[in-house]
Write a protein that holds these residues in place. Structure first.
Motif, PDB file in Angstrom:
ATOM      1  N   MET A 229      39.474  53.308  49.108  1.00 57.40           N
ATOM      2  CA  MET A 229      40.145  52.592  48.028  1.00 57.40           C
ATOM      3  C   MET A 229      40.903  51.390  48.603  1.00 57.40           C
ATOM      4  SD  MET A 229      43.115  53.972  45.425  1.00 57.40           S
ATOM      5  CE  MET A 229      42.016  55.188  44.716  1.00 57.40           C
ATOM      6  N   THR A 230      40.679  50.225  48.038  1.00 56.46           N
ATOM      7  CA  THR A 230      41.368  49.028  48.500  1.00 56.46           C
ATOM      8  C   THR A 230      42.695  48.875  47.763  1.00 56.46           C
ATOM      9  OG1 THR A 230      40.157  47.680  46.900  1.00 56.46           O
ATOM     10  CG2 THR A 230      39.247  47.828  49.122  1.00 56.46           C
ATOM     11  N   THR A 231      43.738  48.503  48.519  1.00 54.38           N
ATOM     12  CA  THR A 231      45.061  48.345  47.939  1.00 54.38           C
ATOM     13  C   THR A 231      45.731  47.092  48.474  1.00 54.38           C
ATOM     14  OG1 THR A 231      46.178  49.613  49.678  1.00 54.38           O
ATOM     15  CG2 THR A 231      45.367  50.857  47.764  1.00 54.38           C
ATOM     16  N   TYR A 232      46.755  46.653  47.797  1.00 48.41           N
ATOM     17  CA  TYR A 232      47.633  45.598  48.283  1.00 48.41           C
ATOM     18  C   TYR A 232      49.060  46.033  47.985  1.00 48.41           C
ATOM     19  CZ  TYR A 232      50.009  41.168  48.956  1.00 48.41           C
ATOM     20  OH  TYR A 232      50.874  40.193  49.401  1.00 48.41           O
ATOM     21  N   ARG A 233      49.880  46.075  49.013  1.00 47.68           N
ATOM     22  CA  ARG A 233      51.267  46.520  48.925  1.00 47.68           C
ATOM     23  C   ARG A 233      51.389  47.907  48.283  1.00 47.68           C
ATOM     24  NH1 ARG A 233      55.363  41.811  47.112  1.00 47.68           N
ATOM     25  NH2 ARG A 233      56.588  43.707  46.744  1.00 47.68           N
ATOM     26  N   GLY A 234      50.381  48.730  48.558  1.00 44.41           N
ATOM     27  CA  GLY A 234      50.440  50.122  48.124  1.00 44.41           C
ATOM     28  C   GLY A 234      49.869  50.404  46.753  1.00 44.41           C
ATOM     29  N   TYR A 235      49.373  49.391  46.045  1.00 43.35           N
ATOM     30  CA  TYR A 235      48.839  49.580  44.695  1.00 43.35           C
ATOM     31  C   TYR A 235      47.381  49.160  44.649  1.00 43.35           C
ATOM     32  CZ  TYR A 235      53.844  49.644  43.701  1.00 43.35           C
ATOM     33  OH  TYR A 235      55.186  49.928  43.722  1.00 43.35           O
ATOM     34  N   ASP A 236      46.563  49.935  43.926  1.00 41.26           N
ATOM     35  CA  ASP A 236      45.155  49.589  43.793  1.00 41.26           C
ATOM     36  C   ASP A 236      44.930  48.670  42.595  1.00 41.26           C
ATOM     37  OD1 ASP A 236      45.277  51.250  41.562  1.00 41.26           O
ATOM     38  OD2 ASP A 236      44.058  52.848  42.442  1.00 41.26           O
ATOM     39  N   TYR A 237      43.672  48.263  42.405  1.00 43.37           N
ATOM     40  CA  TYR A 237      43.361  47.311  41.337  1.00 43.37           C
ATOM     41  C   TYR A 237      43.780  47.852  39.973  1.00 43.37           C
ATOM     42  CZ  TYR A 237      40.904  44.147  38.234  1.00 43.37           C
ATOM     43  OH  TYR A 237      40.616  43.248  37.243  1.00 43.37           O
ATOM     44  N   GLN A 238      43.477  49.129  39.737  1.00 44.46           N
ATOM     45  CA  GLN A 238      43.775  49.705  38.429  1.00 44.46           C
ATOM     46  C   GLN A 238      45.267  49.678  38.124  1.00 44.46           C
ATOM     47  OE1 GLN A 238      41.525  51.048  40.622  1.00 44.46           O
ATOM     48  NE2 GLN A 238      39.742  50.456  39.378  1.00 44.46           N
ATOM     49  N   ARG A 239      46.091  49.848  39.158  1.00 46.65           N
ATOM     50  CA  ARG A 239      47.541  49.815  38.928  1.00 46.65           C
ATOM     51  C   ARG A 239      47.984  48.426  38.526  1.00 46.65           C
ATOM     52  NH1 ARG A 239      51.885  50.039  37.177  1.00 46.65           N
ATOM     53  NH2 ARG A 239      53.745  51.018  38.037  1.00 46.65           N
ATOM     54  N   TYR A 240      47.462  47.409  39.194  1.00 46.83           N
ATOM     55  CA  TYR A 240      47.838  46.044  38.826  1.00 46.83           C
ATOM     56  C   TYR A 240      47.299  45.682  37.444  1.00 46.83           C
ATOM     57  CZ  TYR A 240      49.594  45.023  43.538  1.00 46.83           C
ATOM     58  OH  TYR A 240      50.323  45.015  44.705  1.00 46.83           O
ATOM     59  N   ALA A 241      46.000  45.858  37.240  1.00 46.76           N
ATOM     60  CA  ALA A 241      45.396  45.480  35.963  1.00 46.76           C
ATOM     61  C   ALA A 241      45.985  46.283  34.812  1.00 46.76           C
ATOM     62  CB  ALA A 241      43.881  45.664  36.027  1.00 46.76           C
ATOM     63  N   GLY A 242      46.248  47.568  35.074  1.00 45.99           N
ATOM     64  CA  GLY A 242      46.777  48.435  34.034  1.00 45.99           C
ATOM     65  C   GLY A 242      48.224  48.178  33.694  1.00 45.99           C
ATOM     66  N   THR A 243      48.874  47.306  34.436  1.00 49.12           N
ATOM     67  CA  THR A 243      50.251  46.907  34.149  1.00 49.12           C
ATOM     68  C   THR A 243      50.299  45.670  33.259  1.00 49.12           C
ATOM     69  OG1 THR A 243      50.984  47.795  36.281  1.00 49.12           O
ATOM     70  CG2 THR A 243      52.450  46.213  35.252  1.00 49.12           C
ATOM     71  N   ILE A 244      49.216  44.917  33.196  1.00 43.56           N
ATOM     72  CA  ILE A 244      49.244  43.608  32.547  1.00 43.56           C
ATOM     73  C   ILE A 244      48.966  43.679  31.046  1.00 43.56           C
ATOM     74  CG2 ILE A 244      48.057  41.378  32.387  1.00 43.56           C
ATOM     75  CD1 ILE A 244      47.681  41.473  35.410  1.00 43.56           C
ATOM     76  N   ASP A 245      49.882  43.095  30.274  1.00 44.89           N
ATOM     77  CA  ASP A 245      49.640  42.738  28.880  1.00 44.89           C
ATOM     78  C   ASP A 245      49.329  41.239  28.885  1.00 44.89           C
ATOM     79  OD1 ASP A 245      50.276  45.312  28.054  1.00 44.89           O
ATOM     80  OD2 ASP A 245      52.315  44.801  27.440  1.00 44.89           O
ATOM     81  N   HIS A 246      48.066  40.897  28.666  1.00 41.75           N
ATOM     82  CA  HIS A 246      47.660  39.487  28.727  1.00 41.75           C
ATOM     83  C   HIS A 246      48.204  38.768  27.494  1.00 41.75           C
ATOM     84  CE1 HIS A 246      45.420  36.037  30.005  1.00 41.75           C
ATOM     85  NE2 HIS A 246      44.660  36.037  28.918  1.00 41.75           N
ATOM     86  N   SER A 247      49.068  37.805  27.723  1.00 38.39           N
ATOM     87  CA  SER A 247      49.800  37.159  26.639  1.00 38.39           C
ATOM     88  C   SER A 247      49.004  36.015  26.019  1.00 38.39           C
ATOM     89  CB  SER A 247      51.136  36.634  27.170  1.00 38.39           C
ATOM     90  OG  SER A 247      51.835  35.958  26.149  1.00 38.39           O
ATOM     91  N   LEU A 248      48.867  36.076  24.696  1.00 39.44           N
ATOM     92  CA  LEU A 248      48.196  35.019  23.924  1.00 39.44           C
ATOM     93  C   LEU A 248      49.135  34.562  22.810  1.00 39.44           C
ATOM     94  CD1 LEU A 248      44.651  36.667  23.649  1.00 39.44           C
ATOM     95  CD2 LEU A 248      45.360  34.840  25.214  1.00 39.44           C
ATOM     96  N   LEU A 249      50.354  34.189  23.186  1.00 41.34           N
ATOM     97  CA  LEU A 249      51.407  33.916  22.214  1.00 41.34           C
ATOM     98  C   LEU A 249      51.796  32.451  22.072  1.00 41.34           C
ATOM     99  CD1 LEU A 249      53.760  36.913  23.081  1.00 41.34           C
ATOM    100  CD2 LEU A 249      52.216  36.704  21.114  1.00 41.34           C
ATOM    101  N   ARG A 250      51.323  31.592  22.960  1.00 42.04           N
ATOM    102  CA  ARG A 250      51.733  30.189  22.858  1.00 42.04           C
ATOM    103  C   ARG A 250      51.274  29.601  21.521  1.00 42.04           C
ATOM    104  NH1 ARG A 250      49.237  29.565  27.768  1.00 42.04           N
ATOM    105  NH2 ARG A 250      48.009  27.847  26.937  1.00 42.04           N
ATOM    106  N   PRO A 251      52.139  28.865  20.835  1.00 46.63           N
ATOM    107  CA  PRO A 251      51.812  28.426  19.475  1.00 46.63           C
ATOM    108  C   PRO A 251      50.642  27.463  19.398  1.00 46.63           C
ATOM    109  CG  PRO A 251      53.853  27.407  20.229  1.00 46.63           C
ATOM    110  CD  PRO A 251      53.508  28.458  21.222  1.00 46.63           C
ATOM    111  N   GLU A 252      50.364  26.756  20.501  1.00 50.96           N
ATOM    112  CA  GLU A 252      49.312  25.729  20.459  1.00 50.96           C
ATOM    113  C   GLU A 252      47.919  26.260  20.757  1.00 50.96           C
ATOM    114  OE1 GLU A 252      50.536  25.763  24.828  1.00 50.96           O
ATOM    115  OE2 GLU A 252      51.410  26.209  22.867  1.00 50.96           O
ATOM    116  N   LEU A 253      47.790  27.535  21.089  1.00 55.55           N
ATOM    117  CA  LEU A 253      46.468  28.071  21.432  1.00 55.55           C
ATOM    118  C   LEU A 253      45.499  27.916  20.264  1.00 55.55           C
ATOM    119  CD1 LEU A 253      47.306  31.456  23.228  1.00 55.55           C
ATOM    120  CD2 LEU A 253      46.605  29.296  24.297  1.00 55.55           C
ATOM    121  N   THR A 254      44.309  27.400  20.562  1.00 56.72           N
ATOM    122  CA  THR A 254      43.262  27.320  19.550  1.00 56.72           C
ATOM    123  C   THR A 254      42.564  28.674  19.418  1.00 56.72           C
ATOM    124  OG1 THR A 254      41.519  26.723  21.114  1.00 56.72           O
ATOM    125  CG2 THR A 254      42.852  24.910  20.201  1.00 56.72           C
ATOM    126  N   GLN A 255      41.758  28.813  18.394  1.00 56.20           N
ATOM    127  CA  GLN A 255      41.009  30.061  18.220  1.00 56.20           C
ATOM    128  C   GLN A 255      40.006  30.265  19.359  1.00 56.20           C
ATOM    129  OE1 GLN A 255      41.647  32.388  15.191  1.00 56.20           O
ATOM    130  NE2 GLN A 255      43.361  31.257  16.092  1.00 56.20           N
TER     131      GLN A 255
END
Length: 228
Positions: free
Chosen positions: A1-27
């Motif tokens: 299992m590959t890690t960086y600073r003790g965390y694997d990919y799933q830990r990093y990705a599973g922490t992220i809420d990808h934000s799509l909140l900027r008012p100017e974003l197009t569809q």
């Protein structure tokens, strides 16, 4: 299992809420954001309320949850309006709700009203995860602690640092304070200013379970380049 600073990919990705909140974003930009979220297998997208149904459609069949915001970004909507927003978001398919508490009431010491406002949204959420945004840039440490206690008493699931639209975002000191101010039942979300892999590792080290991010692809590509 590959890690960086003790965390694997799933830990990093599973922490992220990808934000799509900027008012100017197009569809088209919202569609691209959903594509990135699915490709990188993050926890969720946090979409503008009007985009929830589109995001639910685009992410059907993926592991990515769809969330949205309530009372955003100032928290000063009436409780009835927040309840309607939560009900509407659930009807459109959102399963996570990021609610801005009433910052004025909190700063005025009206903690019972703050708690009642949050509890009403928790009830309307009908089982959806509720993350309550404190907007720490405007608060003293005492107010942050009081807010954490009110959020937990109201039955929400997370305390969250900020909207990303205030003068400052997540700090490690605030995250540690918030983590120490709630029980083990509660989780903490960072938002605002986490744009690198090392910054994400830092907030995870501080006890964060979720983190709002817009630099998702850059962060996770960096993990793949650096992990051993």
């Amino acid at each position: 299992m590959t890690t960086y600073r003790g965390y694997d990919y799933q830990r990093y990705a599973g922490t992220i809420d990808h934000s799509l909140l900027r008012p100017e974003l197009t569809q088209d930009e919202v569609r691209e954001g959903c594509r990135i979220a699915a490709e990188y297998e993050v926890a969720s997208v946090c979409a503008r309320p009007a985009d929830v149904a589109l995001c639910v459609e685009l992410l059907a069949g993926s592991t990515v949850a769809v969330g949205t915001v309530i009372g955003f970004p100032h928290g000063s909507h009436t409780t009835a309006t927040k309840v309607f927003e939560a009900t509407d978001a659930r009807a459109n398919g959102a399963v996570e709700l990021d609610l801005v508490l009433n910052i004025s009431w909190l700063r005025s010491g009206l903690l019972d009203r703050v708690q009642e406002d949050i509890a009403a949204v928790v009830a309307a959420a009908d089982g959806a995860i509720v993350k309550v945004i404190l907007e720490n840039a405007y608060l003293t440490d005492e107010q942050k602690v009081a807010a954490c206690h009110a959020v937990e008493a109201a039955g929400a699931d997370y305390v969250k640092t900020s909207t990303g639209f205030a003068p400052s975002g997540a700090t490690l000191a605030d995250l540690r304070l918030m983590k120490a101010s709630v029980s083990d039942r509660m989780k903490v979300k960072a938002a605002g200013g986490v744009r690198t892999l090392d910054a994400l590792a830092d907030v995870i080290d501080a006890g964060v379970s979720r983190c709002g991010a817009t630099a998702t692809a850059a962060i996770l590509d960096d993990f793949r380049a650096r992990a051993q």
